[in-house]
Design a protein around this motif. Structure first.
Motif, short mmCIF file in Angstrom:
data_model
loop_
_atom_site.label_atom_id
_atom_site.label_comp_id
_atom_site.label_asym_id
_atom_site.label_seq_id
_atom_site.Cartn_x
_atom_site.Cartn_y
_atom_site.Cartn_z
N ASN A 71 5.21 14.06 -3.87
CA ASN A 71 5.86 12.87 -4.41
C ASN A 71 5.71 12.83 -5.93
N ILE A 72 4.55 13.31 -6.40
CA ILE A 72 4.24 13.31 -7.83
C ILE A 72 3.69 14.68 -8.19
N TRP A 73 4.18 15.27 -9.27
CA TRP A 73 3.69 16.56 -9.74
C TRP A 73 3.26 16.41 -11.18
N LEU A 74 2.01 16.81 -11.47
CA LEU A 74 1.45 16.70 -12.81
C LEU A 74 0.88 18.04 -13.25
N GLU A 75 0.83 18.25 -14.55
CA GLU A 75 0.21 19.45 -15.10
C GLU A 75 -0.89 19.04 -16.05
N CYS A 76 -2.04 19.70 -15.92
CA CYS A 76 -3.19 19.40 -16.77
C CYS A 76 -3.75 20.70 -17.32
N SER A 77 -4.15 20.67 -18.58
CA SER A 77 -4.74 21.86 -19.19
C SER A 77 -6.10 21.56 -19.82
N ASP A 78 -6.53 20.31 -19.74
CA ASP A 78 -7.79 19.93 -20.35
C ASP A 78 -8.51 18.95 -19.42
N GLU A 79 -9.82 19.09 -19.32
CA GLU A 79 -10.60 18.21 -18.45
C GLU A 79 -10.47 16.74 -18.86
N ASP A 80 -10.18 16.50 -20.13
CA ASP A 80 -10.03 15.12 -20.60
C ASP A 80 -8.80 14.44 -19.99
N ASP A 81 -7.86 15.23 -19.46
CA ASP A 81 -6.66 14.67 -18.82
C ASP A 81 -6.96 14.08 -17.45
N TYR B 199 0.85 -1.18 0.00
CA TYR B 199 0.00 0.00 0.00
C TYR B 199 0.89 1.24 0.00
N THR B 200 0.53 2.23 -0.80
CA THR B 200 1.27 3.47 -0.86
C THR B 200 0.29 4.64 -0.95
N SER B 201 0.70 5.78 -0.47
CA SER B 201 -0.17 6.96 -0.54
C SER B 201 0.66 8.20 -0.85
N PRO B 202 1.01 8.36 -2.11
CA PRO B 202 1.80 9.53 -2.49
C PRO B 202 0.98 10.82 -2.40
N LEU B 203 1.67 11.89 -2.09
CA LEU B 203 1.06 13.21 -2.15
C LEU B 203 1.19 13.69 -3.59
N VAL B 204 0.06 13.92 -4.22
CA VAL B 204 0.02 14.27 -5.64
C VAL B 204 -0.33 15.75 -5.78
N GLY B 205 0.49 16.47 -6.52
CA GLY B 205 0.22 17.87 -6.83
C GLY B 205 -0.15 18.01 -8.29
N ILE B 206 -1.15 18.82 -8.55
CA ILE B 206 -1.61 19.04 -9.92
C ILE B 206 -1.67 20.55 -10.18
N TYR B 207 -1.05 20.96 -11.24
CA TYR B 207 -1.13 22.35 -11.68
C TYR B 207 -2.18 22.39 -12.78
N TRP B 208 -3.36 22.89 -12.43
CA TRP B 208 -4.45 23.00 -13.39
C TRP B 208 -4.31 24.34 -14.11
N ARG B 209 -4.08 24.29 -15.41
CA ARG B 209 -3.89 25.50 -16.21
C ARG B 209 -4.72 25.39 -17.49
#
Length: 140
Positions: free
Chosen positions: A120-130, A84-94
């Protein structure tokens, strides 16, 4: 070293720290989530909303249509090997529909936010489909 456009007030830093340090139980059926926005007048990054989502798809309804934001998620899951793992996920919604000046404000503060959070994880999203694909990106 680059200078950030915005600052993070003490209250927001305390919310970030508490969120980051709160463990997610393996039996949890929700995804604790926080949304942070920039107050353009004060140029501060503040907690806007705290949520418990049942699935990533629900995040789409919570994201602003024409304004960027930073999203934090404590996402717990079981890996294929049974751990079991629980990373802290950051998302830059642009979103692409955001105005240029607000996009620049968020882009100029993203490194400050990432540093303060320590995801732990950083992601960038610019579209709701992501958004529905986030689960696969995190669990790979």
């Amino acid at each position: 070293m680059s200078q950030s456009i915005c600052t993070i007030p003490t209250e927001a830093k305390q919310s970030l720290r508490k969120f980051r340090l709160t463990p997610i139980k393996q039996s949890s059926t929700t995804i604790p989530t926080q949304i942070y926005k920039i107050n353009k007048n004060e140029q501060t990054i503040n907690l806007d909303e705290s949520l418990n989502l049942a699935a990533f798809d629900e995040l789409v309804d919570e994201l602003p249509d024409n304004t960027p934001c930073y999203v934090l998620m404590n996402y717990g899951y079981t890996k294929p090997d049974g751990r079991y793992t629980s990373p802290l996920v950051g998302i830059y919604w642009r979103p692409d529909t955001a105005k240029g000046d607000i996009k620049m404000l968020y882009a100029g503060s993203v490194e400050l936010f990432k540093k303060e959070v320590g995801c732990n994880i950083w992601l960038e999203c610019s579209d709701e489909d992501d958004i529905p694909d986030l689960k696969n990106l995190i669990e790979k």
